[in-house]
Design a protein around this motif. Structure first.
Motif, short mmCIF file in Angstrom:
data_model
loop_
_atom_site.label_atom_id
_atom_site.label_comp_id
_atom_site.label_asym_id
_atom_site.label_seq_id
_atom_site.Cartn_x
_atom_site.Cartn_y
_atom_site.Cartn_z
N GLY A 53 1.03 -0.86 0.16
CA GLY A 53 -0.14 -0.32 -0.38
C GLY A 53 0.95 1.66 0.58
N PRO A 54 -0.24 2.50 -0.27
CA PRO A 54 0.94 3.61 -0.16
C PRO A 54 0.90 3.73 1.14
CG PRO A 54 -1.22 4.01 -0.70
CD PRO A 54 -0.89 2.56 0.11
N ALA A 55 2.87 4.49 1.40
CA ALA A 55 3.15 5.71 2.34
C ALA A 55 2.93 6.45 2.86
CB ALA A 55 4.52 5.32 2.53
N VAL A 56 2.38 6.23 3.99
CA VAL A 56 1.72 7.53 4.96
C VAL A 56 3.27 7.51 5.77
CG1 VAL A 56 0.99 8.65 7.14
CG2 VAL A 56 -0.33 8.04 5.15
N THR A 57 4.08 9.25 5.97
CA THR A 57 5.48 8.89 6.87
C THR A 57 4.96 10.22 7.97
OG1 THR A 57 6.08 11.20 5.65
CG2 THR A 57 6.62 8.92 4.66
N ALA A 58 5.91 9.09 9.09
CA ALA A 58 5.95 10.12 10.40
C ALA A 58 7.43 10.49 10.22
CB ALA A 58 5.29 9.72 11.04
N VAL A 59 8.08 11.40 11.10
CA VAL A 59 9.67 12.24 11.24
C VAL A 59 9.44 12.43 12.46
CG1 VAL A 59 11.25 12.88 10.59
CG2 VAL A 59 9.92 12.32 8.88
N GLY A 78 -6.59 1.01 3.63
CA GLY A 78 -5.33 0.92 3.19
C GLY A 78 -3.53 1.24 2.52
N ASP A 79 -3.24 2.33 3.97
CA ASP A 79 -2.28 3.05 3.79
C ASP A 79 -1.40 1.95 4.75
OD1 ASP A 79 -2.55 5.49 2.44
OD2 ASP A 79 -3.08 6.78 3.77
N ILE A 80 0.22 2.50 4.40
CA ILE A 80 0.68 1.90 5.40
C ILE A 80 1.84 3.24 5.94
CG2 ILE A 80 2.56 0.29 5.76
CD1 ILE A 80 2.19 -0.96 2.95
N LEU A 81 1.85 2.97 7.60
CA LEU A 81 2.54 3.53 7.88
C LEU A 81 4.10 3.71 8.33
CD1 LEU A 81 2.56 6.65 9.99
CD2 LEU A 81 2.04 5.00 11.53
N VAL A 82 4.68 4.46 7.78
CA VAL A 82 6.10 4.16 7.67
C VAL A 82 6.77 5.39 9.08
CG1 VAL A 82 8.37 4.39 6.62
CG2 VAL A 82 5.85 4.05 5.24
N VAL A 83 7.64 5.08 10.20
CA VAL A 83 7.42 5.77 10.72
C VAL A 83 9.29 5.69 11.08
CG1 VAL A 83 7.91 6.15 13.01
CG2 VAL A 83 6.14 5.61 12.44
N ILE A 98 -2.05 2.51 19.97
CA ILE A 98 -1.83 3.45 18.85
C ILE A 98 -2.46 2.02 17.59
CG2 ILE A 98 0.23 3.98 16.73
CD1 ILE A 98 0.86 5.34 19.42
N VAL A 99 -2.03 0.67 17.67
CA VAL A 99 -2.46 -0.12 16.84
C VAL A 99 -3.52 -0.32 16.43
CG1 VAL A 99 -1.60 -2.79 16.55
CG2 VAL A 99 0.50 -1.40 16.77
N MET A 100 -4.36 -0.19 17.67
CA MET A 100 -5.46 -0.37 17.97
C MET A 100 -6.27 0.84 16.98
SD MET A 100 -6.72 -1.79 21.28
CE MET A 100 -8.67 -1.28 21.23
N ALA A 101 -5.48 1.82 16.76
CA ALA A 101 -5.78 3.49 16.52
C ALA A 101 -6.10 3.34 14.97
CB ALA A 101 -5.49 4.55 17.10
N LYS A 104 -8.50 1.15 13.21
CA LYS A 104 -9.43 1.53 12.86
C LYS A 104 -9.37 2.17 11.20
CE LYS A 104 -13.77 2.20 15.19
NZ LYS A 104 -15.15 1.22 15.33
N ARG A 105 -8.72 2.99 11.86
CA ARG A 105 -8.49 3.80 10.28
C ARG A 105 -7.90 3.02 8.85
NH1 ARG A 105 -9.81 8.53 11.54
NH2 ARG A 105 -8.29 9.26 9.26
N GLY A 106 -7.47 1.66 9.23
CA GLY A 106 -8.50 0.97 8.24
C GLY A 106 -6.74 0.74 7.97
N VAL A 107 -5.69 1.01 8.38
CA VAL A 107 -4.20 0.93 8.64
C VAL A 107 -3.96 -0.65 8.07
CG1 VAL A 107 -2.00 1.58 8.81
CG2 VAL A 107 -3.45 3.37 8.78
N LYS A 108 -3.04 -0.72 7.17
CA LYS A 108 -3.35 -2.05 6.61
C LYS A 108 -1.50 -3.06 7.64
CE LYS A 108 -5.87 -3.38 3.84
NZ LYS A 108 -7.11 -4.20 4.19
N GLY A 109 -0.72 -1.73 8.07
CA GLY A 109 0.52 -2.05 8.51
C GLY A 109 1.45 -1.45 9.35
N LEU A 110 2.48 -1.43 9.35
CA LEU A 110 3.66 -0.53 9.96
C LEU A 110 4.83 -1.11 9.80
CD1 LEU A 110 4.68 2.35 11.94
CD2 LEU A 110 4.87 0.36 13.94
#
Length: 232
Positions: A53-59, A78-83, A98-101, A104-110
């Motif tokens: 899925g597409p990356a959402v990034t957190a720095v 469908g997003d994937i969070l990249v930290v 945070i994983v539960m949150a 809930k947003r439908g994020v596929k993975g971290l």
């Protein structure tokens, strides 16, 4: 550094993402010229998981997870969070809540270039995570960073909206501009592998169908009938 949150990013077309879901990390990495592989230190926390899925990034600043909380708000299904962190970090920046949150947003993975905690519970929740460390060390929530900025994660430059694939072999990143080209090259590689499997099933040797006997000869590799003959 400028501290900001970009709420809307351009994501790959859904049909492209669906096509990539038929592939795997090693195939995509090889197909795009051995590029985009995230450092092997970032390992799957669970076995037999695959995300795409597409990356959402957190720095974030090391030891502070404020921007992860900010990222949750802009994540879409469908997003994937990249930290990643500014400064080396192995703190447990993400846990059960945070994983539960994220779920809930439908994020596929971290994918996180730092640590996580509450691992047993995260596994029970069935949320796929690739992490550099597991640590109970807690974090603060008082340092601003960035959401949806270009980020270095595991030595790889990831831009928001890039496509991420992760499985038991690791994590690979595909640039938005390369999505169609890499997809076609990956399909061709898969077709070639199917032909190779057929050769193996027919009893053919890789030395022959890869043309490796010539390489052995070039490297002056000598064949002996037995160990005793070799030591004479």
């Amino acid at each position: 550094m400028e501290k900001f949150v970009i709420k809307n990013i351009k994501r790959p077309e859904k049909n492209i993402v669906e096509e990539y879901k038929r592939l795997d990390v090693s195939t995509v990495y090889e197909a795009q010229g051995k590029k985009g592989l995230i450092n092997h230190e970032i390992q799957p926390v669970q076995n037999n998981s695959f995300i795409c899925g597409p990356a959402v990034t957190a720095v974030c600043y090391a030891g502070d997870n404020l921007m992860i909380h900010a990222a949750i708000e802009v994540c879409q299904p469908g997003d994937i969070l990249v930290v990643t962190t500014i400064g080396e970090s192995t703190s447990g920046m993400i846990g059960e809540l945070i994983v539960m949150a994220l779920q809930k947003r439908g994020v596929k993975g971290l994918i996180i270039d730092s640590g996580i905690r509450d691992v047993a519970r995260i596994r029970e929740l069935g949320f796929p995570v690739w992490s550099k460390a597991i640590s109970s060390e807690g974090t603060t929530k008082n340092r601003g960073g960035a959401v949806n900025a270009a980020a270095i994660c595991g030595g790889c430059l990831i831009e928001p909206g890039d496509l991420i694939l992760a499985d038991d072999d690791g994590v690979v990143n595909v640039k938005k501009k390369d999505l169609e080209t890499t997809l076609e090259l990956s399909k061709k590689r898969m077709q070639k592998e199917e032909m190779t499997k057929e050769k193996i099933n027919n009893g053919e040797l890789s030395l022959d169908f890869y043309g490796l006997r010539e390489m052995l000869e070039k490297e002056n590799v000598v064949y002996y009938d037995s160990y005793q003959e070799q030591v004479k």
